[in-house]
Design an enzyme around this catalytic site. Sequence first.
Site, PDB file in Angstrom:
ATOM      1  N   LYS A 189      54.018  40.717  34.464  1.00  0.00           N
ATOM      2  CA  LYS A 189      54.298  41.930  35.040  1.00  0.00           C
ATOM      3  C   LYS A 189      52.965  42.343  35.886  1.00  0.00           C
ATOM      4  O   LYS A 189      51.728  42.571  35.093  1.00  0.00           O
ATOM      5  CB  LYS A 189      54.045  42.350  33.471  1.00  0.00           C
ATOM      6  CG  LYS A 189      54.831  43.606  33.087  1.00  0.00           C
ATOM      7  CD  LYS A 189      54.789  45.138  33.548  1.00  0.00           C
ATOM      8  CE  LYS A 189      52.735  45.611  33.425  1.00  0.00           C
ATOM      9  NZ  LYS A 189      52.441  46.348  34.026  1.00  0.00           N
ATOM     10  N   GLU A 265      41.425  37.617  29.494  1.00  0.00           N
ATOM     11  CA  GLU A 265      39.925  37.776  30.489  1.00  0.00           C
ATOM     12  C   GLU A 265      39.878  39.240  30.359  1.00  0.00           C
ATOM     13  O   GLU A 265      40.910  39.744  31.003  1.00  0.00           O
ATOM     14  CB  GLU A 265      40.210  37.076  31.918  1.00  0.00           C
ATOM     15  CG  GLU A 265      40.875  35.479  31.676  1.00  0.00           C
ATOM     16  CD  GLU A 265      39.531  34.502  31.559  1.00  0.00           C
ATOM     17  OE1 GLU A 265      38.319  35.885  31.250  1.00  0.00           O
ATOM     18  OE2 GLU A 265      39.495  33.429  31.333  1.00  0.00           O
ATOM     19  N   CYS A 299      35.173  42.905  36.739  1.00  0.00           N
ATOM     20  CA  CYS A 299      35.034  42.549  35.426  1.00  0.00           C
ATOM     21  C   CYS A 299      33.424  41.480  35.587  1.00  0.00           C
ATOM     22  O   CYS A 299      32.633  42.021  34.471  1.00  0.00           O
ATOM     23  CB  CYS A 299      35.878  41.499  34.796  1.00  0.00           C
ATOM     24  SG  CYS A 299      35.955  40.084  36.385  1.00  0.00           S
ATOM     25  N   GLU A 398      32.332  49.983  29.975  1.00  0.00           N
ATOM     26  CA  GLU A 398      32.289  49.789  31.658  1.00  0.00           C
ATOM     27  C   GLU A 398      33.104  50.384  32.497  1.00  0.00           C
ATOM     28  O   GLU A 398      33.231  51.514  31.908  1.00  0.00           O
ATOM     29  CB  GLU A 398      34.117  48.503  31.960  1.00  0.00           C
ATOM     30  CG  GLU A 398      33.458  47.240  31.621  1.00  0.00           C
ATOM     31  CD  GLU A 398      35.284  47.066  32.059  1.00  0.00           C
ATOM     32  OE1 GLU A 398      34.825  45.873  32.636  1.00  0.00           O
ATOM     33  OE2 GLU A 398      36.179  46.913  31.187  1.00  0.00           O
TER      34      GLU A 398
HETATM   35  P1  NAD Z   1      44.211  47.846  31.524  1.00  0.00           P
HETATM   36  O1  NAD Z   1      44.191  46.766  30.291  1.00  0.00           O
HETATM   37  O2  NAD Z   1      44.660  48.938  31.723  1.00  0.00           O
HETATM   38  O3  NAD Z   1      45.594  47.126  32.460  1.00  0.00           O
HETATM   39  C1  NAD Z   1      46.479  44.926  33.023  1.00  0.00           C
HETATM   40  C2  NAD Z   1      47.700  45.476  32.413  1.00  0.00           C
HETATM   41  O4  NAD Z   1      48.308  45.310  31.060  1.00  0.00           O
HETATM   42  C3  NAD Z   1      48.915  46.047  33.477  1.00  0.00           C
HETATM   43  O5  NAD Z   1      49.470  45.543  33.761  1.00  0.00           O
HETATM   44  C4  NAD Z   1      48.771  47.330  32.058  1.00  0.00           C
HETATM   45  O6  NAD Z   1      50.278  47.680  33.003  1.00  0.00           O
HETATM   46  C5  NAD Z   1      49.643  46.391  31.188  1.00  0.00           C
HETATM   47  N1  NAD Z   1      48.878  46.740  29.766  1.00  0.00           N
HETATM   48  C6  NAD Z   1      49.265  48.246  29.184  1.00  0.00           C
HETATM   49  N2  NAD Z   1      48.908  48.373  28.243  1.00  0.00           N
HETATM   50  C7  NAD Z   1      49.521  47.283  27.918  1.00  0.00           C
HETATM   51  C8  NAD Z   1      50.191  46.847  26.549  1.00  0.00           C
HETATM   52  N3  NAD Z   1      50.476  47.678  25.384  1.00  0.00           N
HETATM   53  N4  NAD Z   1      50.553  45.097  26.020  1.00  0.00           N
HETATM   54  C9  NAD Z   1      50.942  45.034  26.969  1.00  0.00           C
HETATM   55  N5  NAD Z   1      50.176  45.232  28.390  1.00  0.00           N
HETATM   56  C10 NAD Z   1      49.771  45.954  29.085  1.00  0.00           C
HETATM   57  O7  NAD Z   1      43.180  47.466  32.798  1.00  0.00           O
HETATM   58  P2  NAD Z   1      42.827  47.499  34.147  1.00  0.00           P
HETATM   59  O8  NAD Z   1      42.513  49.016  34.133  1.00  0.00           O
HETATM   60  O9  NAD Z   1      45.127  47.289  34.987  1.00  0.00           O
HETATM   61  O10 NAD Z   1      42.283  46.998  34.816  1.00  0.00           O
HETATM   62  C11 NAD Z   1      40.711  47.096  34.700  1.00  0.00           C
HETATM   63  C12 NAD Z   1      40.031  46.104  33.862  1.00  0.00           C
HETATM   64  O11 NAD Z   1      40.678  44.474  33.550  1.00  0.00           O
HETATM   65  C13 NAD Z   1      38.688  45.976  33.300  1.00  0.00           C
HETATM   66  O12 NAD Z   1      38.382  46.070  31.917  1.00  0.00           O
HETATM   67  C14 NAD Z   1      38.159  44.564  33.666  1.00  0.00           C
HETATM   68  O13 NAD Z   1      36.982  44.141  33.528  1.00  0.00           O
HETATM   69  C15 NAD Z   1      39.320  44.256  33.389  1.00  0.00           C
HETATM   70  N6  NAD Z   1      38.933  42.621  34.314  1.00  0.00           N
HETATM   71  C16 NAD Z   1      38.874  41.814  33.381  1.00  0.00           C
HETATM   72  C17 NAD Z   1      39.062  40.182  34.577  1.00  0.00           C
HETATM   73  C18 NAD Z   1      38.022  39.026  33.621  1.00  0.00           C
HETATM   74  O14 NAD Z   1      38.512  38.262  34.479  1.00  0.00           O
HETATM   75  N7  NAD Z   1      37.447  39.096  32.496  1.00  0.00           N
HETATM   76  C19 NAD Z   1      39.141  40.302  35.836  1.00  0.00           C
HETATM   77  C20 NAD Z   1      39.412  41.388  36.521  1.00  0.00           C
HETATM   78  C21 NAD Z   1      39.375  42.806  35.579  1.00  0.00           C
END
Ligand code: NAD
Length: 494
Positions: A189, A265, A299, A398
């Site tokens: 997804k 992650e 991240c 963040e």
């Molecule tokens: P997000 O958590 O808003 O969304 C990520 C994914 O989760 C999307 O596909 C979204 O549709 C889905 N999602 C949203 N609500 C959900 C729920 N209740 N249940 C299941 N899935 C759901 O994150 P974002 O804004 O897309 O990305 C940025 C974040 O990602 C930052 O916090 C960043 O630090 C993190 N990130 C972490 C790493 C790592 O390796 N630690 C790498 C890249 C990004």
Amino acid sequence: MTTTETDSGVLAGDERMLIDGELQLTGSGATFDVVHPATEEVAGRATDGTVEDLGRAVAAARRAFDTTEWSRDVEFRYHCLTQLHTALERNKERLRRITVTEVGCPVSMTGSHIESPIDEVAHWAEIGRNFEYLQDTGVHQSLAGPSRRLLHYDPVGVVGAITPWNVPFYLNVAETVPALMAGNTVVLKPAQLTPWAGSELGRIVAEETDIPAGVFNVVVSNANEVGAALSADPRVDMITFTGSTATGRAILAAGASTVKRTLLELGGKSAHIVLDDADLTAALPMAAMLACIMSGQSCVLPSRILLPRSRYDEGLAILQATMEGFPVGDPWDPKNMQGPQISQGQRAKVLGLIADGIASGARLVTGGGVPSDLPVGYYVQPTLLADVDPDARVAQEEIFGPVLTVTPFDTDDEAITIANNSIYGLAGQVSSADEDRALTVALRLRTGSANINGGQSFGLTSPFGGTKQSGLGRRNGLHGFQEYLEIKTLGLPV
Ligand code: NAD
């Protein structure tokens, strides 16, 4: 296949998603817009999949796991993933243009978006082919006498992969390819802002590989409910997720009732401790660059710079000079190294946090707003905030923008305390002329990784992940492969 092209290089990805071997649109025909962040114009559309579509994808993945040879036939998996690697190489320039279109990342900075994940496919194919799935651990004592024990590594089952938008093609590959090579079936997804990184992967799998129907599915959707449904579905054995800590918590809670294995992650707020003997001209220009490339949407970015009070002004001046000279602008121009933020909402969030930081007492050294020569596109100036209180929101949350906070310290102990003053524990950096001293400091950071004097901890061959609320489990290295395997222990008579 639906594609549109313009002179700028903008290229739309496939509108369809891959479910049970078929590229398809959602039943109602509903779509959502994909916006190019550098022009604010709609670049194309993606199908708006539903919870029902997700249900069909999970059923297909379940069937493919339970009734086909995929989970047992390592050589066939190797064949399919080697094909996928070749296919991705063939599609490389198309994937690059689609990535710049939906992410807005500078074309000059697309190596980690495109080349790295393509290499990763070949890497996992080899790791999975050479892995010893059956290991003889010899004779062990038990209450009933000696017994020979074998370990067998089984795939976990149906893996749901949920990805964010910041490095979407890379993360789609990093979450799904080791899972597939380990013998699992997958439902991906992708994030709403970057649906094409997922739909294109689905198209390539369907059109250019022998990966059987149901083994790899992609459900594209504009609704968070679809990710939520995937993480709660009892037919799914494991969720692998990259994204925010808030969503990670929701995924853990949703999986609790079926005790799902969960690899998370999550967010980061990493610190870079610059010790008082460090070569500032070596450490700080790179620190400022890291904040700007990817527009700070990384991240692992060390976004909190901790400078010794004795060298504070000297350090600030170097950071300021690098940020003020940083090439920001049109991502299609290869001279630029910082593009726009991904969306209007993300830019508003970044500008809001900068304003909050200033209101809480931080001093704005440079940046802080929208570049005057870039009124169109979601650009933010490289921004330096000094004198930041370690407890301020801007030092705790963040930002995901091209923003560095700087906080002074007097002793190594104080720097370590400030660095560890975070709910996050993803990464860190230490700079010092004395490597042993730097190592002593790095060992006291409560993080999953740390880089010393520009060394690189991140790579396919070593584990990567977070401590505290930055995650659970590790990607990469053999640890990363084994996350997608269960261990079965077998007892045999001697
Ligand atoms: P997000 O958590 O808003 O969304 C990520 C994914 O989760 C999307 O596909 C979204 O549709 C889905 N999602 C949203 N609500 C959900 C729920 N209740 N249940 C299941 N899935 C759901 O994150 P974002 O804004 O897309 O990305 C940025 C974040 O990602 C930052 O916090 C960043 O630090 C993190 N990130 C972490 C790493 C790592 O390796 N630690 C790498 C890249 C990004």
